[in-house]
Design a protein around this motif. Structure first.
Motif, PDB file in Angstrom:
ATOM      1  N   UNK A   1       0.758  -1.115   0.076  1.00 23.27           N
ATOM      2  CA  UNK A   1       0.183   0.062  -0.098  1.00 23.27           C
ATOM      3  C   UNK A   1       0.808   1.195  -0.015  1.00 23.27           C
ATOM      4  N   UNK A   2       1.962   1.287   0.949  1.00 19.46           N
ATOM      5  CA  UNK A   2       2.690   2.684   1.140  1.00 19.46           C
ATOM      6  C   UNK A   2       3.085   2.966  -0.405  1.00 19.46           C
ATOM      7  N   UNK A   3       3.703   1.922  -1.072  1.00 19.51           N
ATOM      8  CA  UNK A   3       4.404   2.194  -2.330  1.00 19.51           C
ATOM      9  C   UNK A   3       3.656   2.467  -3.458  1.00 19.51           C
ATOM     10  N   UNK A   4       2.380   2.411  -3.401  1.00 20.02           N
ATOM     11  CA  UNK A   4       1.341   2.720  -4.205  1.00 20.02           C
ATOM     12  C   UNK A   4       0.894   4.149  -4.104  1.00 20.02           C
ATOM     13  N   UNK A   5       1.484   4.913  -3.150  1.00 17.90           N
ATOM     14  CA  UNK A   5       1.156   6.379  -2.877  1.00 17.90           C
ATOM     15  C   UNK A   5       2.545   6.961  -3.237  1.00 17.90           C
ATOM     16  N   UNK A   6       2.040   8.388  -2.984  1.00 25.57           N
ATOM     17  CA  UNK A   6       3.231   9.463  -3.347  1.00 25.57           C
ATOM     18  C   UNK A   6       3.099  10.612  -2.243  1.00 25.57           C
ATOM     19  N   UNK A   7       4.052  11.480  -2.361  1.00 27.34           N
ATOM     20  CA  UNK A   7       4.072  12.710  -1.338  1.00 27.34           C
ATOM     21  C   UNK A   7       3.208  13.889  -2.049  1.00 27.34           C
ATOM     22  N   UNK A   8       2.498  14.621  -1.128  1.00 25.20           N
ATOM     23  CA  UNK A   8       1.638  15.697  -1.603  1.00 25.20           C
ATOM     24  C   UNK A   8       1.896  16.832  -0.508  1.00 25.20           C
ATOM     25  N   UNK A   9       2.511  17.674  -0.783  1.00 26.61           N
ATOM     26  CA  UNK A   9       2.504  19.039   0.266  1.00 26.61           C
ATOM     27  C   UNK A   9       1.148  19.715   0.170  1.00 26.61           C
ATOM     28  N   UNK A  10       0.548  19.984   1.482  1.00 28.90           N
ATOM     29  CA  UNK A  10      -0.403  20.722   1.630  1.00 28.90           C
ATOM     30  C   UNK A  10      -0.093  21.781   2.562  1.00 28.90           C
ATOM     31  N   UNK A  11      -0.430  23.183   2.081  1.00 32.21           N
ATOM     32  CA  UNK A  11      -0.128  24.259   3.043  1.00 32.21           C
ATOM     33  C   UNK A  11      -1.421  24.991   3.100  1.00 32.21           C
ATOM     34  N   UNK A  12      -1.739  25.503   4.446  1.00 30.42           N
ATOM     35  CA  UNK A  12      -3.056  26.220   4.905  1.00 30.42           C
ATOM     36  C   UNK A  12      -2.418  27.572   5.318  1.00 30.42           C
ATOM     37  N   UNK A  13      -2.586  28.280   4.672  1.00 32.16           N
ATOM     38  CA  UNK A  13      -2.196  29.630   5.109  1.00 32.16           C
ATOM     39  C   UNK A  13      -3.181  30.753   5.828  1.00 32.16           C
ATOM     40  N   UNK A  14      -2.672  32.102   6.182  1.00 30.11           N
ATOM     41  CA  UNK A  14      -3.795  33.091   6.466  1.00 30.11           C
ATOM     42  C   UNK A  14      -2.973  34.243   6.074  1.00 30.11           C
ATOM     43  N   UNK A  15      -2.208  34.380   4.729  1.00 31.02           N
ATOM     44  CA  UNK A  15      -1.942  35.552   4.031  1.00 31.02           C
ATOM     45  C   UNK A  15      -0.417  35.416   4.023  1.00 31.02           C
ATOM     46  N   UNK A  16       0.367  34.632   4.555  1.00 28.77           N
ATOM     47  CA  UNK A  16       1.662  34.623   4.678  1.00 28.77           C
ATOM     48  C   UNK A  16       2.202  34.695   3.460  1.00 28.77           C
ATOM     49  N   UNK A  17       3.539  35.475   3.037  1.00 24.69           N
ATOM     50  CA  UNK A  17       4.006  35.428   1.978  1.00 24.69           C
ATOM     51  C   UNK A  17       5.595  35.350   2.290  1.00 24.69           C
ATOM     52  N   UNK A  18       6.330  35.035   0.965  1.00 28.33           N
ATOM     53  CA  UNK A  18       7.879  34.728   1.497  1.00 28.33           C
ATOM     54  C   UNK A  18       8.638  36.132   1.300  1.00 28.33           C
ATOM     55  N   UNK A  19       9.397  36.463   2.252  1.00 30.86           N
ATOM     56  CA  UNK A  19      10.426  37.352   2.217  1.00 30.86           C
ATOM     57  C   UNK A  19      11.547  36.959   1.249  1.00 30.86           C
TER      58      UNK A  19
END
Length: 304
Positions: A286-304
């Motif tokens: 099962x583990x090898x039949x999945x991949x990684x997905x990054x989820x970001x939940x923000x509240x207005x953050x921006x990158x400096x």
């Protein structure tokens, strides 16, 4: 989930059920293309899977059988890179090479199992005989069966006659080099160049005498298929070196090659044993039949 997986395999209808259930459990859809000789059986199994999906409120098409036909069906699947996220070929060498050459999508290869055992000078010979017996004779037609035993010359004179006696009831035919031939009795024939690196899938075992561990590792590097290789030894340093330097999806010390199996290694069912390193190496559950997905939940953050 990876997405849509296409599974191309030969015979064994059990693979139809195992592959479909694993893919679905991991959140994937799967297209199944089994051997033509069992297409009606596979079709019946896919119908049952579709009925079960419908009862669960899921689309029947999450598990479907590829249209009937010959090589042209496989070639057409390989061209569907826009819709299929991963191809898994599982079968003979010619099938896998053809899929790798034609596929527009990533391919995870369940390549042939050319498994080796190295019997070290410091091996417990009685134990090594039992390990080789199990590795070769329990199920000789599977991918984790042993195909070649490499014996250190210092113990060949004792080990090989013991092995020949132990395997005699199974009618194993030895393909041996000049040093091993006289030690194996009438069940031995001269090894041919095309016997090296070959998956016999029968009661045939290559037996070679090597001068040292370096020669054994060089042989495995040249003729192995990165599936399963083992060492029999009581020497801790040699054991650790073998684990570090031999490149295979499973390496083992004083244990049978037959342990390279999803169920034996704690994964449960497996969709195959990957002999490629991206993104899975070894049994795929099962583990090898999945991949990684990054989820970001923000509240207005921006990158400096």
């Amino acid at each position: 989930p990876i997405g849509v997986i296409a599974m191309i395999y030969e015979a064994r209808p059990a693979v139809t059920v195992e592959a479909a259930i694993l893919a679905l459990k991991a959140g994937n859809a799967i297209i199944l293309r089994g051997g033509r000789e069992v297409s009606q059986t596979n079709g019946a199994l896919v119908t049952i899977l579709g009925d079960a999906l419908a009862i669960a409120g899921l689309p029947r098409a999450c598990a479907q059988q590829a249209p009937p036909g010959g090589h042209e069906v496989v070639e057409e699947l390989c061209r569907q890179g826009k819709y299929i996220d991963l191809m898994i070929p599982r079968g003979g060498e010619s099938l896998i090479r053809a899929v790798v050459k034609a596929a527009e999508m990533p391919v995870l290869m369940h390549y042939k199992g050319v498994c080796h055992a190295y019997i070290d000078a410091d091996a417990n010979l009685e134990q090594a005989v039992r390990i080789v017996e199990n590795s070769k004779t329990q199920r000789p037609a599977v991918c984790n069966a042993l195909e070649c035993v490499l014996v250190h010359r210092d113990v060949a004179g004792r080990f090989l006659p013991m092995l020949a006696r132990q395997l005699a009831p199974y009618h194993v035919e030895f393909r041996a080099d000049a040093a091993a031939m006289p030690l194996l009795g009438p069940g031995a024939v001269p090894v041919r160049p095309d016997d090296l690196g070959r998956e016999f899938m029968s009661q045939i075992l290559v037996a070679l005498v090597v001068p040292d561990m370096d020669a054994a590792i060089r042989h495995i590097d040249q003729y192995g298929s990165r599936h399963t290789d083992i060492i029999c030894t009581e020497n801790y340093g040699n054991a650790m070196r073998f684990l570090r330097e031999v490149d295979a999806s499973m390496v083992a010390v004083n244990a049978s090659t037959r342990f390279n199996d999803g169920g034996q290694l704690g994964l449960g069912a497996e969709i195959g044993i990957s002999t490629t390193k991206l993104h899975a190496y070894g049994p795929m559950g099962l583990r090898e039949l999945t991949t990684t997905k990054y989820v970001v939940l923000g509240s207005g953050q921006v990158r400096e």
